[in-house]
Design an enzyme around this catalytic site. Structure first.
Site, PDB file in Angstrom:
ATOM      1  CB  CYS A 114      -0.952   0.004   1.190  1.00 56.78           C
ATOM      2  SG  CYS A 114      -2.112  -1.363   1.144  1.00 56.78           S
ATOM      3  CG  HIS A 247      -3.256   3.546   1.901  1.00 51.73           C
ATOM      4  ND1 HIS A 247      -3.747   3.052   0.720  1.00 51.73           N
ATOM      5  CD2 HIS A 247      -3.241   2.505   2.769  1.00 51.73           C
ATOM      6  CE1 HIS A 247      -4.022   1.768   0.870  1.00 51.73           C
ATOM      7  NE2 HIS A 247      -3.724   1.410   2.101  1.00 51.73           N
ATOM      8  CG  ASN A 277      -6.572  -0.758   1.159  1.00 56.97           C
ATOM      9  OD1 ASN A 277      -5.870  -0.358   0.241  1.00 56.97           O
ATOM     10  ND2 ASN A 277      -6.077  -1.173   2.317  1.00 56.97           N
TER      11      ASN A 277
HETATM   12  N1  ACO Z   1     -18.035  -8.635   9.191  1.00 52.91           N
HETATM   13  C1  ACO Z   1     -18.503  -8.874  10.426  1.00 52.91           C
HETATM   14  N2  ACO Z   1     -17.699  -9.092  11.471  1.00 52.91           N
HETATM   15  C2  ACO Z   1     -16.365  -9.065  11.245  1.00 52.91           C
HETATM   16  C3  ACO Z   1     -15.808  -8.822   9.980  1.00 52.91           C
HETATM   17  C4  ACO Z   1     -16.710  -8.605   8.923  1.00 52.91           C
HETATM   18  N3  ACO Z   1     -16.298  -8.348   7.657  1.00 52.91           N
HETATM   19  N4  ACO Z   1     -14.470  -8.852  10.071  1.00 52.91           N
HETATM   20  C5  ACO Z   1     -14.188  -9.118  11.351  1.00 52.91           C
HETATM   21  N5  ACO Z   1     -15.327  -9.252  12.063  1.00 52.91           N
HETATM   22  C6  ACO Z   1     -15.489  -9.541  13.487  1.00 52.91           C
HETATM   23  C7  ACO Z   1     -14.284 -10.214  14.073  1.00 52.91           C
HETATM   24  O1  ACO Z   1     -14.326 -11.605  13.841  1.00 52.91           O
HETATM   25  C8  ACO Z   1     -14.460  -9.861  15.536  1.00 52.91           C
HETATM   26  O2  ACO Z   1     -15.385 -10.714  16.094  1.00 52.91           O
HETATM   27  P1  ACO Z   1     -15.210 -11.273  17.604  1.00 52.91           P
HETATM   28  O3  ACO Z   1     -15.223 -10.045  18.466  1.00 52.91           O
HETATM   29  O4  ACO Z   1     -16.381 -12.152  17.763  1.00 52.91           O
HETATM   30  O5  ACO Z   1     -13.882 -11.981  17.598  1.00 52.91           O
HETATM   31  C9  ACO Z   1     -15.052  -8.462  15.491  1.00 52.91           C
HETATM   32  O6  ACO Z   1     -15.612  -8.311  14.182  1.00 52.91           O
HETATM   33  C10 ACO Z   1     -14.046  -7.348  15.709  1.00 52.91           C
HETATM   34  O7  ACO Z   1     -12.917  -7.599  14.872  1.00 52.91           O
HETATM   35  P2  ACO Z   1     -11.685  -6.632  14.856  1.00 52.91           P
HETATM   36  O8  ACO Z   1     -10.605  -7.205  14.001  1.00 52.91           O
HETATM   37  O9  ACO Z   1     -11.340  -6.250  16.254  1.00 52.91           O
HETATM   38  O10 ACO Z   1     -12.329  -5.367  14.129  1.00 52.91           O
HETATM   39  P3  ACO Z   1     -11.704  -3.941  13.942  1.00 52.91           P
HETATM   40  O11 ACO Z   1     -12.585  -2.947  14.518  1.00 52.91           O
HETATM   41  O12 ACO Z   1     -10.251  -3.901  14.320  1.00 52.91           O
HETATM   42  O13 ACO Z   1     -11.805  -3.757  12.361  1.00 52.91           O
HETATM   43  C11 ACO Z   1     -10.373  -3.818  10.440  1.00 52.91           C
HETATM   44  C12 ACO Z   1     -11.095  -4.621  11.507  1.00 52.91           C
HETATM   45  C13 ACO Z   1     -11.378  -3.063   9.630  1.00 52.91           C
HETATM   46  C14 ACO Z   1      -9.581  -4.768   9.552  1.00 52.91           C
HETATM   47  C15 ACO Z   1      -9.399  -2.798  11.109  1.00 52.91           C
HETATM   48  O14 ACO Z   1      -8.652  -3.442  12.113  1.00 52.91           O
HETATM   49  C16 ACO Z   1      -8.453  -2.128  10.141  1.00 52.91           C
HETATM   50  O15 ACO Z   1      -8.849  -1.324   9.321  1.00 52.91           O
HETATM   51  N6  ACO Z   1      -7.145  -2.404  10.279  1.00 52.91           N
HETATM   52  C17 ACO Z   1      -6.100  -1.705   9.482  1.00 52.91           C
HETATM   53  C18 ACO Z   1      -6.058  -2.160   8.077  1.00 52.91           C
HETATM   54  C19 ACO Z   1      -4.922  -1.447   7.383  1.00 52.91           C
HETATM   55  O16 ACO Z   1      -4.574  -0.316   7.679  1.00 52.91           O
HETATM   56  N7  ACO Z   1      -4.237  -2.094   6.468  1.00 52.91           N
HETATM   57  C20 ACO Z   1      -3.045  -1.476   5.888  1.00 52.91           C
HETATM   58  C21 ACO Z   1      -3.054  -1.376   4.487  1.00 52.91           C
HETATM   59  S1  ACO Z   1      -3.475  -2.869   3.674  1.00 52.91           S
HETATM   60  C22 ACO Z   1      -2.108  -3.375   2.773  1.00 52.91           C
HETATM   61  O17 ACO Z   1      -0.995  -2.923   2.872  1.00 52.91           O
HETATM   62  C23 ACO Z   1      -2.311  -4.512   1.834  1.00 52.91           C
END
Ligand code: ACO
Length: 320
Positions: A114, A247, A277
């Site tokens: 990214c 980004h 993304n």
């Molecule tokens: N739908 C429903 N529930 C979901 C989903 C989904 N799509 N995905 C995860 N959950 C659930 C999880 O299983 C978890 O359930 P649990 O509490 O029963 O275990 C709950 O939702 C919370 O999950 P978290 O991972 O804590 O959710 P979070 O609020 O952290 O959001 C996300 C996840 C959106 C991925 C976030 O952490 C994020 O944006 N992270 C950064 C991503 C990023 O910056 N990437 C960098 C660039 S990408 C690259 O370089 C390729």
């Protein structure tokens, strides 16, 4: 006389097909409400069967060249930032060079996931300022839909396909162009965001794997730090910034970074709702969108930033 890399044109391309959150909710246990609330994403674009990263790159590049009033043969450098190249080799940039009608000058890919566009922009800036390059095309292009595991709800809802491109040209040191850049990587964080395949490991492309919360934690800290670093290098204060072109990984990351820096969220170009993304494509896509809709004007000061797998991260100050 000092030479600077001026912005001559921008372009972008999104595949025709739109995938809305509801469609993904038919595949995995998720909902439109969860995706919107946790990420800000409403929809993303997906490349058609047979539509390659180089096709997306070509469409964005043609638009950027047109915007700059140039043709492929006017270029003397092409860099494509991508983690989803058409082939393991040769570089997607060489395919793009031929498709644009150029030859002879250097063309290569940069792989920083990214952050790839920021890395590529930095390399092009260095080659213009010190290497005699006169006209550079810098592209971010991705088909992340090809490396998504559509059984993994934690990742498959986040990414989209697209491409963005900028044309940079050598110009006078009059305050315009790439003013400063800052790049970083921390290879110790490999396992929190990676693809579980590759040429020398599994001989397959593999699927994207991510510990979202861990990446999120690094993103809010390091993106704020690198933005402060690049503003310091440029001798600028937050009050002198017109736009942040970030980004687009998560709307909450954008909000919290803006808040930490004391920037109004209205100064942040947000495309994640419509694009998801798009990895290396997201910054040039957002830049093109905000230039073409008239938000970003000539003479304004922009902050560009990204974090991605590696971990890698970076930022740039660009004056239009
Ligand atoms: N739908 C429903 N529930 C979901 C989903 C989904 N799509 N995905 C995860 N959950 C659930 C999880 O299983 C978890 O359930 P649990 O509490 O029963 O275990 C709950 O939702 C919370 O999950 P978290 O991972 O804590 O959710 P979070 O609020 O952290 O959001 C996300 C996840 C959106 C991925 C976030 O952490 C994020 O944006 N992270 C950064 C991503 C990023 O910056 N990437 C960098 C660039 S990408 C690259 O370089 C390729």
């Amino acid at each position: 006389m000092n030479v600077r890399a001026h912005l001559l044109g921008t372009g972008s391309y999104l595949p025709e097909r739109i995938v809305r959150n509801e469609e993904l909710a038919n595949l995995v246990d998720t909902s439109d409400a969860w995706i919107r609330e946790r990420t800000g994403i409403e929809q993303r674009h997906r490349a058609a069967d047979g539509e390659l990263t180089s096709d997306l790159a070509l469409a964005a590049s043609k638009a950027a060249l047109k915007d700059a009033g140039l043709e492929g043969g006017d270029l003397d450098l092409i860099i494509v930032a991508t983690a989803t190249p058409d082939h393991t080799f040769p570089a997607t940039a060489t395919k793009l060079q031929a498709a644009l009608g150029g030859h002879g000058f250097p063309a290569f890919d940069v792989q920083a996931v990214c952050s790839g566009f920021l890395y590529a922009l930095h390399v092009a800036d260095c080659m213009i300022r010190t290497g005699g390059t006169k006209k550079a095309l810098v592209v971010g292009a991705e088909t992340f839909s090809r490396i998504l595991d559509f059984e993994d709800r934690t990742t498959c809802v986040l990414f989209g396909d697209g491409a963005g491109a900028v044309v940079l040209g050598a110009g006078p040191d009059d305050g315009r162009g790439v003013v400063a850049t800052a790049l970083h990587a921390d290879g110790r964080q490999h396992d929190i965001l990676y693809v579980d395949g590759g040429v020398s490991t599994t001989q397959t492309a593999g699927f994207l794997r991510m510990e979202g919360q861990e990446v999120y934690r690094h993103a809010v800290t390091e993106l704020t730090n690198v933005l402060l670093e690049v503003m310091d290098k440029a001798g600028l204060s937050v009050e002198e910034i017109d736009w942040v072109v970030p980004h687009q990984a998560n709307k909450r990351i954008l909000q919290s970074t803006a808040k930490k820096l004391g920037l109004d969220f209205n100064q942040v170009v947000v495309t994640i709702d419509k694009h998801g993304n798009t990895s290396a494509a997201s910054v040039p896509l957002a830049l093109d969108l905000a230039r073409k809709d008239g938000r970003i004007k000539a003479g304004q000061t922009l902050l560009l930033e990204a974090m991605g797998g590696g971990l890698t991260w970076g930022a740039a100050v660009l004056r239009t």
